[in-house]
Motif scaffolding. Structure first.
Motif, PDB file in Angstrom:
ATOM      1  N   ILE A 451       0.655  -1.251   0.004  1.00  0.00           N
ATOM      2  CA  ILE A 451      -0.155  -0.175  -0.084  1.00  0.00           C
ATOM      3  C   ILE A 451       1.064   1.311   0.229  1.00  0.00           C
ATOM      4  N   ASP A 452       0.641   2.043  -0.809  1.00  0.00           N
ATOM      5  CA  ASP A 452       1.600   3.298  -0.976  1.00  0.00           C
ATOM      6  C   ASP A 452       1.220   4.445  -0.263  1.00  0.00           C
ATOM      7  N   VAL A 453      -0.314   4.538   0.130  1.00  0.00           N
ATOM      8  CA  VAL A 453      -0.475   5.695   1.277  1.00  0.00           C
ATOM      9  C   VAL A 453      -1.929   5.176   1.868  1.00  0.00           C
ATOM     10  N   VAL A 454      -2.028   5.437   2.995  1.00  0.00           N
ATOM     11  CA  VAL A 454      -3.384   5.158   3.868  1.00  0.00           C
ATOM     12  C   VAL A 454      -3.936   6.597   4.160  1.00  0.00           C
ATOM     13  N   LEU A 455      -5.121   6.877   3.636  1.00  0.00           N
ATOM     14  CA  LEU A 455      -5.643   8.177   4.145  1.00  0.00           C
ATOM     15  C   LEU A 455      -6.792   7.714   5.257  1.00  0.00           C
ATOM     16  N   MET A 456      -6.827   8.339   6.379  1.00  0.00           N
ATOM     17  CA  MET A 456      -7.608   7.793   7.358  1.00  0.00           C
ATOM     18  C   MET A 456      -8.138   9.168   8.193  1.00  0.00           C
ATOM     19  N   SER A 457      -9.349   8.845   8.550  1.00  0.00           N
ATOM     20  CA  SER A 457     -10.320   9.856   9.379  1.00  0.00           C
ATOM     21  C   SER A 457     -11.032   8.778  10.420  1.00  0.00           C
ATOM     22  N   ILE A 458     -10.340   9.006  11.815  1.00  0.00           N
ATOM     23  CA  ILE A 458     -10.918   8.094  12.938  1.00  0.00           C
ATOM     24  C   ILE A 458     -10.721   8.799  14.080  1.00  0.00           C
ATOM     25  N   GLY A 459     -11.559   8.544  15.084  1.00  0.00           N
ATOM     26  CA  GLY A 459     -11.654   8.930  16.386  1.00  0.00           C
ATOM     27  C   GLY A 459     -12.819   9.725  16.912  1.00  0.00           C
ATOM     28  N   ASP A 514      -0.229  -0.687  15.101  1.00  0.00           N
ATOM     29  CA  ASP A 514       0.291  -1.868  14.915  1.00  0.00           C
ATOM     30  C   ASP A 514      -0.278  -2.778  14.101  1.00  0.00           C
ATOM     31  N   ALA A 515      -1.681  -2.619  13.925  1.00  0.00           N
ATOM     32  CA  ALA A 515      -2.408  -3.276  12.881  1.00  0.00           C
ATOM     33  C   ALA A 515      -1.922  -3.119  11.399  1.00  0.00           C
ATOM     34  N   LEU A 516      -1.645  -1.784  10.889  1.00  0.00           N
ATOM     35  CA  LEU A 516      -1.189  -1.632   9.686  1.00  0.00           C
ATOM     36  C   LEU A 516      -0.016  -1.831   9.446  1.00  0.00           C
ATOM     37  N   GLN A 517       1.079  -1.931  10.630  1.00  0.00           N
ATOM     38  CA  GLN A 517       2.274  -2.347  10.405  1.00  0.00           C
ATOM     39  C   GLN A 517       2.507  -3.895  10.131  1.00  0.00           C
ATOM     40  N   GLU A 518       1.507  -4.575  11.175  1.00  0.00           N
ATOM     41  CA  GLU A 518       1.819  -6.131  11.241  1.00  0.00           C
ATOM     42  C   GLU A 518       1.029  -6.707  10.184  1.00  0.00           C
TER      43      GLU A 518
END
Length: 735
Positions: A451-459, A514-518
């Protein structure tokens, strides 16, 4: 032999339009002899015409292609796409009266034209990205693996300065780069008029660039030969995760259309037996829905009705009949993903399209899994309730976004076990407990690509955004309808409850990192998280609430309380500061955060100043009175006159507005979401349609503004880091 000449101004201009912000680009001062571009480079769209729509708007919005790219290019493109085709857009009725030939098409917004032409199966059970998508090109169609294409279509032509005084035919030849230096490599050729472009239908693509691309040469009638050994497409894989501020909530791909004459009467007496069967919460007050006290009296229970099949056929279906209900459902808003209220207006789509538009040596593959209502827990890690359409989904739940993503990129069964500890709680209650959640990821060797880039809006939902909105907009949830009070503790609570959830948000965000890395091999440096835009400001920068019902008269129980809004705004300020602390760039942060020195994500906050005078109640400073009137809910006075302040059939859902957030009135007229399992004519429905169709969410125009800021950070990541290749990883390592 290759000949190279100095670029003329014309050639430099033409080439600059193809090579903005590209690691592959040749600068305007050193134009290429051969100019090439990817055909239909945004792989989310099936036909070329969908991308061509954006390409035309981008080119018109950009202007001189030799000039620097405007900082607000996405916003400019948005306005080109969605400004209505009429001579007078000062109000909807005047726009309709002065509409051009594209009035109706432009009124509904650009996404209505492309929503049926995507590689996302909007009607599937479950809805999902098509593993294999049949895409159409100028030369025909090809069935492509959506995540990892084997080839791209490229159009190539001779630079204009090389064609001076040249007539006749040119002979083109090309072969895959992988075999170009080996004997026996397949060479293809074609004779074309020198002024025409060559279309190479299948330019090979692979993660390993050595195996990608073609070498091209062309022989001119005068004996010159021009060549480019490295026609190599850069294909970016962009993933979007998160909540409604990324999904496009409040901006359906095709908004609801309303009748110019028929009305919908939300009267509890129509369903008296069903309402009486529900016991209101203790102390709940049943509101008095009488006539409004205004110059033009109206019944607040009577609202615009969807334009339905019976009206089109000049007949009337009996209320609550199966025919009426079916026609009502058929006239619903259309979403890319109805269960998540995900649309093409969400900022991740605009970022991805822009990346393809500004560098025509690039192709972009986007997988947005964003979903309204998503939290880190129920949303990213666990299945969640859909926004609507539960009966259309196996099990009635939207699958966890991380599970969807893992399945999407995996060549085989997921077999890499992992577990994460998340703080869990029931919304409305402050008891918090730790829960271990087991996951199964796709092992590195089985992933199709990185995956080149993750775009995220969370919280936001983790701290109860929806309940806080209801707190600010209502005195009591029971004011909306007696049955609403039954879920009041979870549907509405104040900042004191949200602060308990804020205290454990860092633990949830650590699990995301951690989940995105692992599970996906995504290092933090490739994650771009958008902060939340402030919603509470009027056009002067002051707090909303001076006119408590401005934009909220869809239901008499909605009223913006200034004190409650101030409490909520104070909490949101602390929430945004905590996001910066969790990211690692905050000040005066609490000690002992689970994220330590920070997630390492890029937290985008530079868009926030653009929203500080354009909140929920903001009116155009140049026409504040008229803008305020236009924010009222269209209704017909009891004397039978036409709808005021305008006909709902003429609504302009995607026209420019000063405010950058949807009011409850806007939401009712945009998506008109009705609560499933509740009688269609229940008085709760107007409030539900106002609150759960996207009130207090960014407009499409706002998403374009956010995208303009986010894309700058994405460009930096792509230019600095380029592609990352899949390689064996160690669980827990920074991949």
């Amino acid at each position: 032999m290759r000949r190279r000449t100095r670029a003329t101004a014309v050639a430099a201009t033409l080439f600059a339009s193809l090579a903005v912000s590209s690691s592959l680009a040749v600068t305007a001062g050193h134009a290429a002899d051969l100019i090439w571009e990817v055909e239909s480079p945004f792989r989310f769209f099936k036909p070329t015409r969908s991308f061509a729509l954006h390409e035309a708007a981008f080119n018109a919005a950009r202007g001189d292609p030799s000039a620097p790219l405007p900082a607000d290019i996405i916003w400019r493109t948005e306005r080109r796409l969605n400004d209505p085709d009429c001579k007078d857009a000062s109000n909807p009725d005047r726009c309709e009266a002065t509409g051009g030939k594209r009035y109706q098409q432009s009124r509904l917004g650009w996404a209505a034209q492309t929503v049926g032409e995507t590689c996302y199966d909007s009607n599937g059970h479950p809805r999902r990205y098509m593993p294999v998508c049949e895409r159409k090109y100028s030369w025909g169609s090809a069935k492509e693996d959506y995540v990892l294409p084997e080839a791209h279509t490229v159009n190539i032509r001779i630079a204009p300065e090389q064609l001076a005084d040249v007539t006749g035919d040119c002979i083109w030849s090309w072969q895959p780069r992988k075999s170009s230096d080996k004997a026996g490599g397949k060479v293809e050729s074609k004779k074309l008029a020198c002024k025409d472009k060559l279309t190479i239908a299948r330019v090979p693509y692979a993660i390993d660039q050595v195996a990608s691309g073609v070498s091209v040469s062309v022989k001119l009638p005068d004996g010159r030969e021009l060549s480019d050994r490295d026609v190599v497409v850069e294909d970016l894989f962009i993933v979007a995760l998160g909540d409604s501020f990324a999904s496009g909530e409040s901006n359906p791909d095709k908004p609801v259309q309303f009748s110019a004459s028929r009305e919908m009467v939300y009267d509890p007496t129509l369903v008296r037996d069903q309402v009486a069967a529900r016991t209101p919460a203790k102390g709940a007050v049943v509101p008095n829905y009488g006539l409004a006290s205004s110059e033009d009296q109206f019944n607040p229970k009577v609202l615009p009705r969807r334009y339905m099949d019976d009206e089109a056929a000049e007949r009337f279906y009996k209320l609550n009949s199966p025919e009426f209900v079916a026609a009502f459902d058929k006239a619903a808003a259309r979403w890319l993903s109805r269960d998540c209220h995900r649309s093409q207006y969400g900022y991740p789509f605009r970022v991805a399209i822009e990346l393809a538009l500004e560098n025509r040596h690039r192709s972009v593959t986007l997988a947005s899994l964003t979903c309204s209502g998503a939290e880190v827990s129920a949303g990213l890690f666990l299945d969640m309730d859909p926004r609507e359409g539960a009966s259309d989904i196996p099990g009635g739940k939207v699958r966890a976004q991380l599970d969807q993503l893992s399945d999407l990129i995996c060549r085989a069964a997921r077999s890499q076990a992992a577990s994460y500890t998340l703080p869990m709680y029931t919304h409305g209650k402050t008891q918090i407990s730790a829960q271990r959640i087991a996951k199964s990821w796709c092992p590195p060797q089985s992933r199709k690509r990185a995956i080149d880039v993750v775009l995220m809006s969370i919280g936001g939902n983790d701290v109860g955004f929806g309940a806080l909105a209801a707190y600010a907009l209502t005195e009591d949830i029971g004011d909306l309808a007696p049955i609403a009070a039954l879920g009041g503790s979870s549907m509405r609570f104040g900042p004191q409850v949200s602060r308990a959830y804020l205290d454990v948000l860092d633990q949830r965000m650590k699990a995301v990192k951690d989940a995105l890395q692992e599970g996906f091999g995504v290092p933090p440096a490739r994650v771009v998280q958008s902060s939340y835009e402030p919603i509470q400001y009027d056009e002067t920068g002051g707090l909303c609430g001076a006119q408590p019902t401005l934009g909220m008269d869809v239901h008499p129980g909605l009223r913006l309380g200034r004190q409650r809004l101030q409490e909520t705004a104070d909490f949101l300020k602390d929430f945004l500061a905590r996001l910066e602390c969790i990211d690692g760039k905050g000040r005066n942060c609490p000690s002992g955060l689970a994220t330590g020195s920070g997630t390492g994500f890029t937290l985008v906050t530079d868009h926030i100043p653009e929203f500080t005078k354009r909140g929920l109640c903001a009116r155009d400073p140049k026409r504040a009175l008229a803008d305020g009137i236009a924010m009222r809910m269209p209704r017909r006075p009891t004397n039978g006159d036409d709808f005021k302040p305008y006909s709902p059939a003429a609504a302009l859902p995607y026209a420019h507005h000063w405010r950058l957030f949807r009011t409850p009135n806007d939401a009712f007229l945009m998506a008109n979401t009705h609560r499933e399992g509740t009688p269609l004519f229940d008085i709760l429905q107007p409030a539900y349609a106002g609150l759960y169709s996207g009130a207090i969410h960014p407009t499409a125009e706002a998403h374009a503004i956010v995208a303009d800021h986010v894309v700058r950070h994405v460009r930096t990541i792509v230019d600095r880091h380029g592609h990352i290749e899949i390689r064996p990883t160690v669980t827990g390592a920074n991949n």
